[in-house]
Design a protein around this motif. Structure first.
Motif: not given
Length: 414
Positions: A38-52, A202-215
Protein backbone atom coordinates in the motif's frame (compact mmCIF):
# COMPACT_ATOMS: atom_id res chain seq x y z
CA UNK A 1 -26.27 -63.45 0.24
CA UNK A 2 -24.05 -60.45 0.80
CA UNK A 3 -25.67 -57.11 1.55
CA UNK A 4 -23.57 -54.01 0.90
CA UNK A 5 -24.41 -50.73 2.46
CA UNK A 6 -23.21 -47.42 1.04
CA UNK A 7 -21.77 -44.88 3.39
CA UNK A 8 -23.62 -41.56 3.44
CA UNK A 9 -22.10 -38.97 1.15
CA UNK A 10 -20.14 -36.18 2.73
CA UNK A 11 -22.10 -32.94 2.81
CA UNK A 12 -21.01 -30.32 0.33
CA UNK A 13 -20.38 -27.02 2.06
CA UNK A 14 -20.75 -24.19 -0.40
CA UNK A 15 -18.44 -21.27 0.09
CA UNK A 16 -20.15 -17.93 0.29
CA UNK A 17 -19.28 -15.23 -2.18
CA UNK A 18 -17.11 -12.30 -1.15
CA UNK A 19 -20.03 -9.98 -0.34
CA UNK A 20 -21.71 -12.46 1.98
CA UNK A 21 -18.42 -13.24 3.68
CA UNK A 22 -17.87 -9.52 4.21
CA UNK A 23 -21.35 -9.18 5.68
CA UNK A 24 -21.03 -12.17 8.02
CA UNK A 25 -17.52 -11.30 9.17
CA UNK A 26 -15.78 -14.25 7.50
CA UNK A 27 -12.94 -12.39 5.76
CA UNK A 28 -9.40 -12.41 7.12
CA UNK A 29 -7.50 -9.87 5.00
CA UNK A 30 -4.08 -8.88 6.33
CA UNK A 31 -4.16 -5.11 5.85
CA UNK A 32 -1.26 -4.41 8.19
CA UNK A 33 0.95 -7.25 6.93
CA UNK A 34 0.77 -5.98 3.33
CA UNK A 35 1.41 -2.37 4.27
CA UNK A 36 4.54 -2.22 2.14
CA UNK A 37 2.43 -2.77 -0.99
CA UNK A 38 0.00 0.00 0.00
CA UNK A 39 2.75 2.46 0.95
CA UNK A 40 4.78 1.70 -2.19
CA UNK A 41 1.79 2.17 -4.49
CA UNK A 42 0.86 5.50 -2.92
CA UNK A 43 4.48 6.63 -2.94
CA UNK A 44 4.82 5.93 -6.66
CA UNK A 45 1.65 7.87 -7.48
CA UNK A 46 2.78 10.81 -5.37
CA UNK A 47 6.26 10.73 -6.93
CA UNK A 48 4.87 10.71 -10.48
CA UNK A 49 2.55 13.57 -9.60
CA UNK A 50 5.42 15.56 -8.08
CA UNK A 51 7.49 15.14 -11.26
CA UNK A 52 4.64 16.39 -13.46
CA UNK A 53 3.96 19.21 -11.00
CA UNK A 54 7.55 20.45 -11.32
CA UNK A 55 7.73 19.96 -15.10
CA UNK A 56 4.24 21.01 -16.25
CA UNK A 57 2.69 22.65 -13.20
CA UNK A 58 -1.04 22.93 -12.64
CA UNK A 59 -3.49 24.02 -15.32
CA UNK A 60 -4.77 27.09 -13.51
CA UNK A 61 -7.84 28.80 -14.89
CA UNK A 62 -7.85 32.51 -15.67
CA UNK A 63 -9.46 33.11 -12.27
CA UNK A 64 -6.02 32.44 -10.78
CA UNK A 65 -3.61 33.73 -13.42
CA UNK A 66 -5.79 36.36 -15.08
CA UNK A 67 -6.56 36.67 -18.75
CA UNK A 68 -9.29 37.17 -21.32
CA UNK A 69 -12.31 35.00 -22.06
CA UNK A 70 -14.26 34.92 -25.36
CA UNK A 71 -17.67 33.27 -25.61
CA UNK A 72 -19.24 32.57 -29.00
CA UNK A 73 -22.37 30.56 -29.90
CA UNK A 74 -21.57 27.19 -31.43
CA UNK A 75 -23.56 27.69 -34.62
CA UNK A 76 -23.03 26.91 -38.31
CA UNK A 77 -20.73 23.98 -37.61
CA UNK A 78 -18.41 25.72 -35.13
CA UNK A 79 -16.60 23.13 -33.05
CA UNK A 80 -13.83 23.17 -30.48
CA UNK A 81 -11.27 22.27 -33.17
CA UNK A 82 -12.36 25.02 -35.56
CA UNK A 83 -12.50 27.60 -32.75
CA UNK A 84 -8.99 26.65 -31.62
CA UNK A 85 -7.70 26.90 -35.19
CA UNK A 86 -9.33 30.32 -35.64
CA UNK A 87 -7.94 31.62 -32.33
CA UNK A 88 -4.40 30.44 -33.14
CA UNK A 89 -4.57 31.98 -36.61
CA UNK A 90 -5.41 35.29 -34.92
CA UNK A 91 -2.31 35.16 -32.76
CA UNK A 92 -3.16 33.12 -29.65
CA UNK A 93 -0.64 30.54 -28.49
CA UNK A 94 -1.16 26.81 -28.16
CA UNK A 95 -1.70 27.20 -24.39
CA UNK A 96 -5.15 28.74 -24.94
CA UNK A 97 -7.99 26.79 -23.36
CA UNK A 98 -10.97 26.02 -25.60
CA UNK A 99 -14.05 24.36 -24.09
CA UNK A 100 -17.62 23.72 -25.13
CA UNK A 101 -20.52 23.82 -22.68
CA UNK A 102 -24.29 23.92 -22.85
CA UNK A 103 -26.86 25.96 -20.97
CA UNK A 104 -30.29 24.60 -21.75
CA UNK A 105 -30.65 24.45 -25.53
CA UNK A 106 -27.80 26.89 -26.14
CA UNK A 107 -24.31 25.58 -26.87
CA UNK A 108 -21.40 27.95 -26.35
CA UNK A 109 -17.67 27.70 -27.00
CA UNK A 110 -15.36 29.53 -24.62
CA UNK A 111 -11.75 30.48 -25.38
CA UNK A 112 -9.50 31.51 -22.50
CA UNK A 113 -5.98 32.90 -22.84
CA UNK A 114 -3.53 35.34 -21.29
CA UNK A 115 -3.22 38.23 -23.74
CA UNK A 116 -1.68 40.92 -21.53
CA UNK A 117 1.73 42.42 -22.09
CA UNK A 118 4.75 42.33 -19.83
CA UNK A 119 3.51 45.31 -17.83
CA UNK A 120 0.11 43.69 -17.29
CA UNK A 121 -1.69 46.00 -19.74
CA UNK A 122 -4.36 44.61 -22.01
CA UNK A 123 -3.48 43.98 -25.67
CA UNK A 124 -6.51 45.42 -27.51
CA UNK A 125 -5.25 44.54 -30.99
CA UNK A 126 -4.94 40.84 -30.13
CA UNK A 127 -8.34 40.82 -28.42
CA UNK A 128 -9.96 42.39 -31.47
CA UNK A 129 -8.23 39.96 -33.84
CA UNK A 130 -9.39 36.92 -31.89
CA UNK A 131 -12.93 38.31 -31.71
CA UNK A 132 -13.09 38.80 -35.49
CA UNK A 133 -11.65 35.32 -36.13
CA UNK A 134 -14.18 33.58 -33.83
CA UNK A 135 -17.10 35.55 -35.31
CA UNK A 136 -15.99 34.61 -38.82
CA UNK A 137 -15.64 30.93 -37.89
CA UNK A 138 -19.13 30.91 -36.35
CA UNK A 139 -20.54 32.97 -39.25
CA UNK A 140 -21.89 35.47 -36.75
CA UNK A 141 -21.51 39.23 -36.36
CA UNK A 142 -18.80 40.50 -34.07
CA UNK A 143 -21.41 41.56 -31.53
CA UNK A 144 -22.27 37.88 -30.96
CA UNK A 145 -18.85 37.32 -29.35
CA UNK A 146 -18.70 38.41 -25.69
CA UNK A 147 -15.36 39.35 -24.08
CA UNK A 148 -14.53 39.27 -20.37
CA UNK A 149 -11.27 40.41 -18.79
CA UNK A 150 -10.45 38.61 -15.54
CA UNK A 151 -7.79 39.72 -13.09
CA UNK A 152 -5.80 37.31 -10.93
CA UNK A 153 -6.63 39.06 -7.65
CA UNK A 154 -9.89 37.19 -7.03
CA UNK A 155 -8.29 33.80 -7.61
CA UNK A 156 -5.37 34.66 -5.32
CA UNK A 157 -7.80 35.69 -2.58
CA UNK A 158 -9.58 32.35 -2.92
CA UNK A 159 -6.23 30.52 -2.72
CA UNK A 160 -5.11 32.38 0.40
CA UNK A 161 -8.40 31.73 2.15
CA UNK A 162 -8.25 28.05 1.18
CA UNK A 163 -4.73 27.71 2.63
CA UNK A 164 -5.85 29.43 5.84
CA UNK A 165 -8.88 27.13 6.07
CA UNK A 166 -6.62 24.09 5.54
CA UNK A 167 -4.28 25.15 8.36
CA UNK A 168 -7.15 25.77 10.77
CA UNK A 169 -8.72 22.47 9.73
CA UNK A 170 -5.53 20.52 10.49
CA UNK A 171 -5.11 22.11 13.93
CA UNK A 172 -8.76 21.53 14.82
CA UNK A 173 -8.59 17.88 13.76
CA UNK A 174 -5.38 17.25 15.71
CA UNK A 175 -6.94 18.66 18.88
CA UNK A 176 -10.23 16.79 18.43
CA UNK A 177 -8.72 13.40 17.63
CA UNK A 178 -6.18 13.72 20.44
CA UNK A 179 -9.02 14.27 22.90
CA UNK A 180 -11.46 11.81 21.35
CA UNK A 181 -8.93 9.04 20.70
CA UNK A 182 -5.21 9.62 21.26
CA UNK A 183 -2.36 11.62 19.67
CA UNK A 184 -1.07 8.69 17.60
CA UNK A 185 -4.48 8.22 15.99
CA UNK A 186 -4.55 11.94 15.26
CA UNK A 187 -1.12 11.71 13.62
CA UNK A 188 -2.19 8.75 11.43
CA UNK A 189 -5.38 10.55 10.40
CA UNK A 190 -3.52 13.75 9.44
CA UNK A 191 -1.01 11.73 7.39
CA UNK A 192 -3.96 10.15 5.54
CA UNK A 193 -5.42 13.62 4.87
CA UNK A 194 -2.14 14.90 3.41
CA UNK A 195 -1.93 11.68 1.40
CA UNK A 196 -5.27 12.54 -0.21
CA UNK A 197 -4.09 16.09 -0.90
CA UNK A 198 -0.91 14.93 -2.62
CA UNK A 199 -2.73 12.25 -4.64
CA UNK A 200 -5.36 14.71 -5.88
CA UNK A 201 -2.82 17.41 -6.77
CA UNK A 202 -0.66 14.83 -8.54
CA UNK A 203 -3.55 13.56 -10.66
CA UNK A 204 -4.46 17.12 -11.63
CA UNK A 205 -0.85 17.74 -12.62
CA UNK A 206 -0.54 14.53 -14.66
CA UNK A 207 -3.77 14.90 -16.63
CA UNK A 208 -3.72 18.73 -16.68
CA UNK A 209 -7.27 19.10 -15.41
CA UNK A 210 -8.31 22.73 -15.05
CA UNK A 211 -8.04 24.13 -11.52
CA UNK A 212 -10.78 26.65 -10.83
CA UNK A 213 -12.26 28.15 -7.63
CA UNK A 214 -14.87 25.38 -7.76
CA UNK A 215 -12.03 22.88 -7.60
CA UNK A 216 -10.67 24.55 -4.46
CA UNK A 217 -14.09 24.38 -2.78
CA UNK A 218 -14.44 20.71 -3.66
CA UNK A 219 -10.90 20.16 -2.43
CA UNK A 220 -11.85 21.33 1.06
CA UNK A 221 -14.91 19.09 0.98
CA UNK A 222 -12.66 16.12 0.23
CA UNK A 223 -10.78 16.55 3.50
CA UNK A 224 -13.93 16.26 5.57
CA UNK A 225 -15.01 13.02 3.88
CA UNK A 226 -11.55 11.48 4.15
CA UNK A 227 -11.46 12.21 7.86
CA UNK A 228 -14.99 10.87 8.38
CA UNK A 229 -14.11 7.44 7.00
CA UNK A 230 -10.90 7.34 9.05
CA UNK A 231 -12.74 8.19 12.28
CA UNK A 232 -15.19 5.33 11.67
CA UNK A 233 -12.30 2.89 11.30
CA UNK A 234 -10.44 4.21 14.35
CA UNK A 235 -13.57 4.01 16.48
CA UNK A 236 -13.84 0.28 15.74
CA UNK A 237 -10.11 -0.19 16.42
CA UNK A 238 -10.44 1.51 19.79
CA UNK A 239 -13.49 -0.57 20.62
CA UNK A 240 -11.66 -3.81 19.86
CA UNK A 241 -8.55 -2.69 21.73
CA UNK A 242 -10.49 -2.68 24.99
CA UNK A 243 -11.41 -6.32 24.42
CA UNK A 244 -8.93 -8.18 22.24
CA UNK A 245 -5.66 -6.42 23.02
CA UNK A 246 -6.38 -6.36 26.76
CA UNK A 247 -6.34 -10.18 26.88
CA UNK A 248 -2.64 -10.32 25.94
CA UNK A 249 -3.31 -13.01 23.32
CA UNK A 250 -3.41 -10.69 20.33
CA UNK A 251 -1.03 -8.09 18.99
CA UNK A 252 -2.17 -4.61 18.11
CA UNK A 253 -1.82 -5.48 14.42
CA UNK A 254 -4.25 -8.37 14.97
CA UNK A 255 -6.70 -5.93 16.55
CA UNK A 256 -6.41 -3.52 13.61
CA UNK A 257 -6.85 -6.30 11.06
CA UNK A 258 -9.97 -7.62 12.77
CA UNK A 259 -11.42 -4.11 12.99
CA UNK A 260 -10.67 -3.49 9.32
CA UNK A 261 -12.42 -6.71 8.28
CA UNK A 262 -15.38 -5.65 10.39
CA UNK A 263 -15.82 -2.20 8.86
CA UNK A 264 -14.67 -3.03 5.32
CA UNK A 265 -18.19 -3.67 4.04
CA UNK A 266 -19.46 -0.51 5.70
CA UNK A 267 -16.63 1.54 4.13
CA UNK A 268 -17.40 0.09 0.70
CA UNK A 269 -21.10 0.88 1.06
CA UNK A 270 -20.57 4.45 2.25
CA UNK A 271 -18.04 5.10 -0.49
CA UNK A 272 -20.37 3.79 -3.21
CA UNK A 273 -23.30 5.79 -1.85
CA UNK A 274 -21.15 8.94 -1.88
CA UNK A 275 -19.59 8.33 -5.31
CA UNK A 276 -22.80 7.54 -7.22
CA UNK A 277 -24.26 11.08 -6.87
CA UNK A 278 -20.89 12.54 -7.89
CA UNK A 279 -20.88 10.40 -11.03
CA UNK A 280 -24.39 11.66 -11.75
CA UNK A 281 -23.18 15.24 -11.36
CA UNK A 282 -20.32 14.61 -13.78
CA UNK A 283 -22.36 12.76 -16.40
CA UNK A 284 -25.65 14.67 -16.28
CA UNK A 285 -24.57 18.06 -15.00
CA UNK A 286 -21.34 18.46 -16.89
CA UNK A 287 -21.81 16.54 -20.14
CA UNK A 288 -25.59 16.56 -20.61
CA UNK A 289 -26.47 19.98 -19.20
CA UNK A 290 -23.07 21.47 -19.99
CA UNK A 291 -22.52 23.11 -16.59
CA UNK A 292 -18.74 23.59 -16.45
CA UNK A 293 -18.74 24.57 -12.77
CA UNK A 294 -20.34 21.21 -11.94
CA UNK A 295 -17.62 19.48 -13.93
CA UNK A 296 -14.83 21.18 -11.96
CA UNK A 297 -16.56 20.55 -8.66
CA UNK A 298 -17.59 16.95 -9.40
CA UNK A 299 -14.23 15.87 -10.82
CA UNK A 300 -12.34 17.01 -7.72
CA UNK A 301 -14.88 15.29 -5.48
CA UNK A 302 -14.70 12.06 -7.46
CA UNK A 303 -10.89 11.86 -7.23
CA UNK A 304 -10.90 12.86 -3.58
CA UNK A 305 -13.57 10.36 -2.54
CA UNK A 306 -11.69 7.48 -4.09
CA UNK A 307 -8.45 8.59 -2.48
CA UNK A 308 -10.13 9.12 0.90
CA UNK A 309 -11.73 5.69 0.92
CA UNK A 310 -8.36 4.16 0.04
CA UNK A 311 -6.30 6.08 2.59
CA UNK A 312 -8.56 5.35 5.56
CA UNK A 313 -8.15 1.60 5.02
CA UNK A 314 -4.71 1.15 3.48
CA UNK A 315 -2.76 4.12 4.86
CA UNK A 316 -4.15 5.38 8.18
CA UNK A 317 -4.82 2.01 9.82
CA UNK A 318 -1.47 0.30 8.96
CA UNK A 319 0.36 3.47 10.02
CA UNK A 320 -1.50 3.41 13.35
CA UNK A 321 -0.47 -0.21 13.88
CA UNK A 322 3.18 0.70 13.24
CA UNK A 323 3.05 3.53 15.78
CA UNK A 324 1.29 1.47 18.45
CA UNK A 325 3.48 -1.62 18.03
CA UNK A 326 6.42 0.48 19.21
CA UNK A 327 4.84 1.03 22.63
CA UNK A 328 6.38 -1.18 25.33
CA UNK A 329 3.09 -2.85 26.16
CA UNK A 330 2.32 -4.09 22.65
CA UNK A 331 5.98 -4.78 21.88
CA UNK A 332 6.11 -7.12 24.91
CA UNK A 333 2.92 -8.87 23.79
CA UNK A 334 4.36 -9.51 20.34
CA UNK A 335 7.66 -10.77 21.77
CA UNK A 336 5.88 -13.06 24.22
CA UNK A 337 3.64 -14.55 21.53
CA UNK A 338 6.59 -14.96 19.17
CA UNK A 339 8.63 -16.77 21.82
CA UNK A 340 5.76 -19.19 22.38
CA UNK A 341 5.21 -19.69 18.66
CA UNK A 342 1.69 -18.34 19.11
CA UNK A 343 1.65 -15.85 16.24
CA UNK A 344 -0.78 -17.49 13.82
CA UNK A 345 -2.90 -16.60 10.84
CA UNK A 346 -5.22 -13.62 10.78
CA UNK A 347 -8.49 -14.19 12.60
CA UNK A 348 -11.81 -13.40 11.01
CA UNK A 349 -14.19 -11.24 13.08
CA UNK A 350 -16.48 -14.26 13.38
CA UNK A 351 -13.65 -16.47 14.60
CA UNK A 352 -12.51 -13.86 17.11
CA UNK A 353 -16.03 -13.60 18.50
CA UNK A 354 -16.50 -17.37 18.78
CA UNK A 355 -13.05 -18.02 20.27
CA UNK A 356 -13.85 -15.95 23.33
CA UNK A 357 -11.11 -13.44 22.61
CA UNK A 358 -12.98 -10.54 24.12
CA UNK A 359 -14.46 -9.12 20.92
CA UNK A 360 -17.06 -6.51 21.91
CA UNK A 361 -20.69 -7.24 21.35
CA UNK A 362 -20.96 -4.49 18.80
CA UNK A 363 -19.14 -6.53 16.17
CA UNK A 364 -20.70 -7.16 12.81
CA UNK A 365 -19.76 -10.83 12.97
CA UNK A 366 -22.83 -13.05 13.21
CA UNK A 367 -23.25 -16.54 14.51
CA UNK A 368 -23.62 -19.37 12.06
CA UNK A 369 -22.07 -19.75 8.65
CA UNK A 370 -19.08 -21.74 7.58
CA UNK A 371 -16.37 -19.41 8.85
CA UNK A 372 -13.14 -21.03 9.92
CA UNK A 373 -12.01 -20.57 13.50
CA UNK A 374 -8.24 -20.36 13.58
CA UNK A 375 -7.03 -21.24 17.09
CA UNK A 376 -4.23 -19.28 18.65
CA UNK A 377 -1.05 -21.09 19.44
CA UNK A 378 -0.84 -23.39 16.39
CA UNK A 379 1.34 -21.21 14.18
CA UNK A 380 2.46 -24.24 12.16
CA UNK A 381 1.14 -23.12 8.81
CA UNK A 382 -1.23 -26.09 8.53
CA UNK A 383 -4.55 -25.77 6.80
CA UNK A 384 -7.53 -25.09 9.10
CA UNK A 385 -8.88 -28.60 8.49
CA UNK A 386 -5.62 -30.08 9.82
CA UNK A 387 -5.58 -28.09 13.03
CA UNK A 388 -7.24 -29.52 16.07
CA UNK A 389 -10.54 -27.78 16.51
CA UNK A 390 -9.99 -25.86 13.29
CA UNK A 391 -13.49 -26.59 11.94
CA UNK A 392 -16.73 -27.33 13.67
CA UNK A 393 -17.97 -30.92 13.65
CA UNK A 394 -19.58 -31.89 10.38
CA UNK A 395 -22.94 -32.50 12.05
CA UNK A 396 -23.03 -28.91 13.25
CA UNK A 397 -22.30 -27.31 9.90
CA UNK A 398 -25.12 -25.74 7.91
CA UNK A 399 -26.67 -28.25 5.53
CA UNK A 400 -24.99 -31.28 7.16
CA UNK A 401 -26.98 -34.53 7.28
CA UNK A 402 -27.67 -35.71 10.81
CA UNK A 403 -27.86 -39.42 11.64
CA UNK A 404 -31.40 -40.79 12.06
CA UNK A 405 -32.64 -41.11 15.65
CA UNK A 406 -32.48 -44.49 17.28
CA UNK A 407 -35.79 -46.38 17.29
CA UNK A 408 -37.33 -46.78 20.68
CA UNK A 409 -38.12 -50.24 21.94
CA UNK A 410 -41.78 -50.95 22.31
CA UNK A 411 -42.75 -52.16 25.70
CA UNK A 412 -45.31 -51.93 28.38
CA UNK A 413 -45.03 -49.08 30.74
CA UNK A 414 -44.93 -49.99 34.39
Amino acid sequence: MTVTTEAPAEPVVRRRNIFKRLYYGETASDFVGHRRWWFTGSGLIILIGAVFLVVSGLNLSIDFRGGTSWEVPATNGLTVATARSAAQSAGLGSDATVEQFRQGNKTTIEVQAYVKGNNGATNPKLESAVTDALAKAAKQPTSAVSINDVGPSWGSDITNKAILALVLFVFAIIIYLSIRFEPKMALAAIVAVFHDILITVGIYAVFQFAVSPDTVIAFLTILGYSLYDTVVVFDKVQENTRGLASTGRYTYSDTVNIAMNQVLMRSINTSLVAIMPIVSVLVIGAYVLGARSLQDFGLALFIGLLSGAYSSIFIASPLLAILKEREPRYANIRQRLASRGAVSAILTPQAAAQSGGGLPGGTSARSGGDGVITPRGTGDGRAPEARPGGLRPAANRPGARRPPPRPRKKGRRR
